[in-house]
Design an enzyme around this catalytic site. Structure first.
Site, PDB file in Angstrom:
ATOM      1  N   LYS A  60      37.079  34.506  43.816  1.00  0.00           N
ATOM      2  CA  LYS A  60      35.866  34.160  43.055  1.00  0.00           C
ATOM      3  C   LYS A  60      35.798  32.639  42.900  1.00  0.00           C
ATOM      4  O   LYS A  60      35.518  31.939  43.862  1.00  0.00           O
ATOM      5  CB  LYS A  60      35.878  34.874  41.701  1.00  0.00           C
ATOM      6  CG  LYS A  60      35.505  36.360  41.785  1.00  0.00           C
ATOM      7  CD  LYS A  60      36.638  37.218  42.224  1.00  0.00           C
ATOM      8  CE  LYS A  60      36.392  38.693  41.981  1.00  0.00           C
ATOM      9  NZ  LYS A  60      37.480  39.532  42.487  1.00  0.00           N
ATOM     10  N   ARG A  84      27.442  49.047  37.881  1.00  0.00           N
ATOM     11  CA  ARG A  84      28.429  48.742  36.848  1.00  0.00           C
ATOM     12  C   ARG A  84      28.048  49.540  35.605  1.00  0.00           C
ATOM     13  O   ARG A  84      27.534  49.014  34.638  1.00  0.00           O
ATOM     14  CB  ARG A  84      28.481  47.239  36.527  1.00  0.00           C
ATOM     15  CG  ARG A  84      28.941  46.360  37.661  1.00  0.00           C
ATOM     16  CD  ARG A  84      30.449  46.193  37.832  1.00  0.00           C
ATOM     17  NE  ARG A  84      31.160  47.253  38.514  1.00  0.00           N
ATOM     18  CZ  ARG A  84      32.332  47.084  39.133  1.00  0.00           C
ATOM     19  NH1 ARG A  84      32.915  45.910  39.182  1.00  0.00           N
ATOM     20  NH2 ARG A  84      32.946  48.082  39.695  1.00  0.00           N
ATOM     21  N   PHE A 107      34.160  54.455  41.868  1.00  0.00           N
ATOM     22  CA  PHE A 107      32.922  53.786  42.290  1.00  0.00           C
ATOM     23  C   PHE A 107      32.976  53.277  43.720  1.00  0.00           C
ATOM     24  O   PHE A 107      31.963  53.170  44.389  1.00  0.00           O
ATOM     25  CB  PHE A 107      32.592  52.622  41.339  1.00  0.00           C
ATOM     26  CG  PHE A 107      33.695  51.606  41.215  1.00  0.00           C
ATOM     27  CD1 PHE A 107      34.737  51.796  40.315  1.00  0.00           C
ATOM     28  CD2 PHE A 107      33.700  50.469  42.011  1.00  0.00           C
ATOM     29  CE1 PHE A 107      35.763  50.868  40.219  1.00  0.00           C
ATOM     30  CE2 PHE A 107      34.721  49.535  41.918  1.00  0.00           C
ATOM     31  CZ  PHE A 107      35.757  49.740  41.018  1.00  0.00           C
TER      32      PHE A 107
HETATM   33  N1  F0G Z   1      39.639  40.459  37.457  1.00  0.00           N
HETATM   34  C1  F0G Z   1      38.311  40.298  37.485  1.00  0.00           C
HETATM   35  C2  F0G Z   1      37.606  39.737  36.296  1.00  0.00           C
HETATM   36  C3  F0G Z   1      37.596  40.663  38.636  1.00  0.00           C
HETATM   37  O1  F0G Z   1      36.276  40.500  38.647  1.00  0.00           O
HETATM   38  C4  F0G Z   1      38.294  41.195  39.741  1.00  0.00           C
HETATM   39  C5  F0G Z   1      37.585  41.600  40.934  1.00  0.00           C
HETATM   40  C6  F0G Z   1      39.683  41.351  39.655  1.00  0.00           C
HETATM   41  C7  F0G Z   1      40.322  40.949  38.497  1.00  0.00           C
HETATM   42  C8  F0G Z   1      40.487  41.939  40.769  1.00  0.00           C
HETATM   43  O2  F0G Z   1      40.628  41.026  41.793  1.00  0.00           O
HETATM   44  O3  F0G Z   1      39.407  42.056  43.726  1.00  0.00           O
HETATM   45  O4  F0G Z   1      40.972  40.138  44.045  1.00  0.00           O
HETATM   46  O5  F0G Z   1      41.839  42.379  43.508  1.00  0.00           O
HETATM   47  N2  F0G Z   1      36.342  41.756  40.968  1.00  0.00           N
HETATM   48  C9  F0G Z   1      35.522  42.044  42.124  1.00  0.00           C
HETATM   49  C10 F0G Z   1      34.086  42.166  41.690  1.00  0.00           C
HETATM   50  C11 F0G Z   1      35.998  43.156  42.979  1.00  0.00           C
HETATM   51  O6  F0G Z   1      33.256  42.506  42.560  1.00  0.00           O
HETATM   52  O7  F0G Z   1      33.760  41.894  40.549  1.00  0.00           O
HETATM   53  P1  F0G Z   1      40.706  41.436  43.345  1.00  0.00           P
END
Ligand code: F0G
Length: 471
Positions: free
Chosen positions: A271, A395, A462
């Site tokens: 991200k 979501r 999901f």
């Molecule tokens: N923490 C947060 C706040 C996240 O948004 C995500 C992943 C993770 C941990 C896990 O990380 O995917 O690298 O294993 N979010 C993605 C999303 C999948 O689309 O919001 P990851």
């Protein structure tokens, strides 16, 4: 153009636009699809946008995770990959970047965020302990549960109300946390799991005042405070914008200060950190580090690569620095706001204030005729895809999964469809197309009938569940 003419034009329009602090040097062609092709593709995907082929998608707003465009500096860094099994120089660059920008001493690389969540949960949770946090995240909570913990939501009530305009809807409700500690004793709390810009609440930030007070509370009870720093740089932008005393401070300084109130952090670098793969875990406690560094070799890879190639770690080290630049963050969140303003002008219901990485459409308000077990947010994601080939993500009740004790659906208050903006990928014209498509789907809202779930996998349903339209 003469100076006078130029100045007069400026005065006439009275506006000064911002723009991205970069220009485009390579493009990736997109495929447009016909309505009939989209009907067939969606049916084949079981009405789940996660199961669509990317070739069948026009504008992909499924996620901001790993979908970033890297800079020429990052690509140049990829060519400097030191692919040694042990002690890659790129690992040391990454370690230095994390120490400098986030301020933690001990670093463990992981292949992505959930790899770090797995290690931390295994090392820091004893079976039967509670893990309070500011709203659940899907993978975070699952790893806490798999380690024998029970997640408890202690976010402020405002976070559950899409219309509440509070500036820091990601804050922890300290009284809720105190009550939990009083009920079970501090020894039964594994740690507090704090996420910056709370994803499931709509990308809502945590204030510096809240993390400061939370840290003090945790210290009083001897409970560690660990931070999900996945979108911390975006959180810092909101602190800079909204919290008294921070308007003149650079994002990088705010990030450092925020981390100073925590005992450790993990990150999905896919991200904020502007890469396509990568993650890390970093702590201050040497004993915990030893355990994590031992676990990483079991599940991810040696402690100097953690499931990544050397080149990936180099791109991450450079991306961390780029993610902290104020100009970058202003245009990143500026684009999210541009889209939000168009939708707002047309009365489209969404979570407010608009967060850092996405627009979260309020699917309950779109489809008051649907019950939550007819999956309004999943339905909205399907309708958006059918209209113009835009891919979004559910979501709501599907993401919330089932209660491990009763086996029934978890019914979250928020039933949302997320339009997530990849960083540095789409233009303002793409945003216009997206807004017009959302408007068309909103105008046709009365005809939506909802979906039935016909296949449900055991974990994180999901991602792979399948649906059929209710006739
Ligand atoms: N923490 C947060 C706040 C996240 O948004 C995500 C992943 C993770 C941990 C896990 O990380 O995917 O690298 O294993 N979010 C993605 C999303 C999948 O689309 O919001 P990851």
């Amino acid at each position: 153009m003469s100076d006078t003419v130029h100045r007069t034009m400026g005065q006439q329009s009275g506006r000064r636009s911002w723009a991205e602090p970069w220009k485009i040097k390579m493009v990736e062609p997109l495929r447009m699809t016909s309505h009939d092709e989209r009907v067939a593709a969606l049916a084949e995907a079981g009405y789940n946008t996660f199961l669509l082929r990317s070739d069948d998608v026009y504008i992909d707003l499924l996620t901001d995770s790993g979908t970033n465009a890297m800079s020429d500096r990052q690509w140049a860094g990829m060519m400097l990959g030191d692919e040694a099994y042990a002690g890659s120089r790129n690992y040391y660059h990454l370690e230095t970047a994390i120490q400098n920008y986030y301020g933690y001493e001990f670093v463990v690389p992981t292949h992505q965020g959930r790899g770090a969540e797995h290690l931390l949960s295994q090392a820091a949770i004893r079976k039967g302990q509670f893990v309070p946090g500011n709203m659940y995240f899907t993978t975070t909570r699952l790893h806490q549960e798999l380690a024998g913990g029970t997640f408890v939501d202690v976010i402020v009530d405002a976070a559950h109300d899409p219309a509440d305009l509070s500036p820091f809807k990601g804050d922890v409700d300290l009284e809720k946390l105190e009550r939990l500690i009083a009920a079970h004793g501090p020894g039964e709390i594994a740690y507090v799991s704090l996420a910056a810009t709370v994803n499931m609440a709509g990308g809502q930030p945590v204030s510096m005042a809240n993390v400061t007070a939370l840290h003090e509370l945790c210290r009083r009870h001897g409970i560690p405070l660990y931070l999900d720093a996945t979108r911390l740089a975006e959180n810092a932008f909101f602190i800079q914008e909204r919290e008294p005393g921070y308007s003149g401070k650079p994002i990088a300084a705010i990030v450092r200060e925020f981390c100073s109130h925590t005992d450790g952090a993990w990150m999905s670098a896919k991200k904020d950190a502007l890469v396509n793969i990568g993650g890390w875990l970093a702590v201050r406690d040497g004993t915990l580090f030893e355990e994590l560094r031992n676990l990483v070799v079991v599940y991810e890879g040696l402690h100097t690569y953690g499931g990544l190639a050397g080149r990936d770690m180099e791109a991450m080290a450079i991306g961390i620095a780029e993610s902290m630049q104020d100009d970058h963050m202003r245009s990143r969140i500026g684009q999210v706001r541009y889209l939000a303003e168009l939708l707002e002008d047309w009365g489209v219901p969404m979570v407010k204030p608009v967060g850092g990485h996405a627009i979260f459409l309020d699917a309950r308000a779109f489809y008051p005729q649907l019950r939550q077990d007819q999956f309004p947010a999943q339905t909205l994601a399907a309708e958006l895809y059918l209209d113009t080939g835009i891919r979004s993500m559910e979501r709501g009740v599907v993401s919330a999964g089932r209660d491990p004790t009763t086996g029934g659906h978890n019914y979250p208050k928020l039933e949302l469809t997320r339009l997530t903006l990849p960083r540095r990928v789409y233009t303002q014209a793409h945003m216009d197309v997206v807004a017009e498509s959302v408007k068309a789907v909103y105008d046709a809202r009365a005809s939506a009938r909802g979906l039935a779930m016909v296949y449900e996998p055991r974990y994180l349903r999901f991602f792979q569940a399948r649906f059929e339209p209710i006739s």
